[in-house]
Design a protein around this motif. Structure first.
Motif, PDB file in Angstrom:
ATOM      1  N   CYS A   1      -8.267   0.250  10.967  1.00 34.20           N
ATOM      2  CA  CYS A   1      -9.276  -0.480   9.290  1.00 34.20           C
ATOM      3  C   CYS A   1     -10.668   0.199  10.041  1.00 34.20           C
TER       4      CYS A   1
ATOM      5  N   ASP B   1     -10.941  -3.823   0.363  1.00 31.36           N
ATOM      6  CA  ASP B   1     -10.069  -2.972  -0.259  1.00 31.36           C
ATOM      7  C   ASP B   1      -8.954  -3.734  -0.128  1.00 31.36           C
ATOM      8  N   VAL B   2      -8.752  -5.127   1.025  1.00 29.59           N
ATOM      9  CA  VAL B   2      -8.007  -6.073   1.142  1.00 29.59           C
ATOM     10  C   VAL B   2      -8.394  -7.539   0.952  1.00 29.59           C
TER      11      VAL B   2
ATOM     12  N   ASP C   1     -16.772  -5.520  -1.741  1.00 27.44           N
ATOM     13  CA  ASP C   1     -16.605  -4.262  -0.949  1.00 27.44           C
ATOM     14  C   ASP C   1     -15.225  -4.062  -0.046  1.00 27.44           C
TER      15      ASP C   1
ATOM     16  N   LEU D   1      -3.177   2.277   5.067  1.00 26.28           N
ATOM     17  CA  LEU D   1      -4.279   0.621   5.758  1.00 26.28           C
ATOM     18  C   LEU D   1      -5.555   1.679   6.306  1.00 26.28           C
TER      19      LEU D   1
ATOM     20  N   ASP E   1      -8.348   3.375   7.040  1.00 19.62           N
ATOM     21  CA  ASP E   1      -9.963   3.035   6.739  1.00 19.62           C
ATOM     22  C   ASP E   1     -10.256   2.424   6.140  1.00 19.62           C
ATOM     23  N   LYS E   2      -9.343   1.456   5.472  1.00 18.14           N
ATOM     24  CA  LYS E   2      -9.730   0.307   4.218  1.00 18.14           C
ATOM     25  C   LYS E   2     -10.977  -0.962   5.006  1.00 18.14           C
ATOM     26  N   SER E   3     -10.940  -1.154   4.300  1.00 18.46           N
ATOM     27  CA  SER E   3     -11.737  -2.541   3.965  1.00 18.46           C
ATOM     28  C   SER E   3     -10.645  -3.688   3.545  1.00 18.46           C
ATOM     29  N   VAL E   4     -10.929  -4.956   4.750  1.00 18.21           N
ATOM     30  CA  VAL E   4      -9.845  -5.849   4.661  1.00 18.21           C
ATOM     31  C   VAL E   4     -11.023  -7.113   5.152  1.00 18.21           C
TER      32      VAL E   4
ATOM     33  N   PRO F   1      -1.387   5.131  -0.386  1.00 17.03           N
ATOM     34  CA  PRO F   1      -2.783   4.481   0.029  1.00 17.03           C
ATOM     35  C   PRO F   1      -2.556   4.476   1.894  1.00 17.03           C
TER      36      PRO F   1
ATOM     37  N   LEU G   1       0.808  -0.903  -0.331  1.00 15.18           N
ATOM     38  CA  LEU G   1      -0.003   0.072   0.180  1.00 15.18           C
ATOM     39  C   LEU G   1       0.807   1.570  -0.311  1.00 15.18           C
TER      40      LEU G   1
ATOM     41  N   ALA H   1      -8.429  -3.314  -5.693  1.00  9.08           N
ATOM     42  CA  ALA H   1      -8.209  -3.955  -3.983  1.00  9.08           C
ATOM     43  C   ALA H   1      -6.763  -3.984  -4.381  1.00  9.08           C
TER      44      ALA H   1
END
Length: 313
Positions: A162, A194-195, A192, A136, A138-141, A134, A113, A222
């Motif tokens: 996250c 991101d990771v 949905d 990590l 605020d990302k959706s994992v 980018p 990222l 993603a």
């Protein structure tokens, strides 16, 4: 006469706490066996050796009761299980690799990222590549394969703020951190994320799991991280997506493995590769030895061994 040999891949005098009463035979995959395999009661499989080496003595181990791997996965041993007599317990190394694999997973995520591979390349070229990258935060994992390693990965994600962590496993259940979704919901949850982190065992269900359809279901931009087994990802389909620039990936495992010279993955864009080192860190040996001490003492006392994942029929 009851078999009392224990085959172990390192010197028993380096493992404090091993029980007395066994004849310890050191074998780490060499061509010559240290003793007659028929006398082996407990076989500790050599670590990081090819599958054909690990299974080679099985057909002659007519008295073996426990086969203990030092790996989290058992896929390399299951084909040889057909050579064993009924009732042999195959045990994995649950508890040995979680911390190390979770560490590497976070390293791959953060490096990918934040553009670390590009910075290394830029330094060689004396280029100053400032800009926005980018985070990590605020990302959706999405963790695909929420077992002990998946749980350890989430432990290490916790401080990174996250937006959410979504968990998928073979069957639905509830944990202290929230629900674990079944594989049947994967397609609906994938867009949905991101990771996307793959840490499943290699089974008939998961072989080729990340195929063209799976990858097409990932959102633009993603990141796919594979710390499971190489064949969980369709290499050709991944190369197509990487070359388009639509997604990026970080792989600790590949298919084929090791990567042969000239393979397209060596030069694919938007890709970070580590050479299957998720478990092979300084954390491995002391944890592996503690596992063997616990298992062999239970075996010596006639108690059930832990980590049984398969019993031969």
């Amino acid at each position: 006469m009851t078999a009392r040999d224990v085959w172990i891949p390192f010197a028993p005098d380096t493992v404090p706490g091993l029980p007395d009463g066994f004849d310890y035979q050191i074998w780490d995959g060499e061509d010559a066996f240290p003793a007659d395999p028929a006398d082996c009661a407990f076989y500790v499989v050599p670590y990081m050796k090819p599958a054909e080496v690990c299974v080679r003595p099985l057909s002659a181990m007519t008295s073996v009761q426990v086969v203990q791997t030092l790996t989290a996965g058992m896929d390399h041993m299951l084909p040889g299980a057909a050579d064993l007599r009924p009732g042999v317990r195959l045990c994995n190394a649950r508890g040995v690799h979680e911390a190390s694999t979770a560490e590497l997973t976070l390293a791959l995520v953060l490096a990918s990222l934040r553009g670390i591979p590009g910075f290394v390349e830029a330094r060689r070229k004396e280029e100053w590549r400032s800009g926005f990258y980018p985070a990590l935060a605020d990302k959706s994992v999405l963790i695909v394969g929420y077992g002990s390693i998946g749980s350890a990965i989430e432990d290490r994600l916790a401080p990174f703020e996250c937006a959410r962590v979504v968990r998928i496993a073979r069957s639905a259940r509830t944990t202290e951190r929230g629900p674990v979704h079944p594989f049947a919901e994967l397609a609906a949850l994938l867009p949905d994320a991101d990771v996307v982190i793959l840490c499943t065992p290699l089974t008939e269900q998961t072989k080729g799991l990340a195929d063209a359809k799976f990858l097409a279901g990932m959102r633009d931009g993603a990141l796919l991280v594979n710390v499971a087994r190489g064949p969980v990802v369709d290499t050709h389909a991944l190369l197509t997506e990487l070359e388009s620039g639509r997604i990026s990936a970080a792989l600790d495992v590949t298919d084929p493995e090791p990567l042969p010279a000239g393979h397209p993955l060596w030069h694919a864009p938007n890709l970070l590769v580590s050479p299957h080192v998720g478990g092979s860190s300084s954390a491995f040996l002391p944890r592996a030895k503690r596992l063997l001490v616990r298992q062999l003492n239970r075996f010596a006392d006639g108690d059930p061994v832990d980590n049984v994942v398969h019993i031969t029929e």
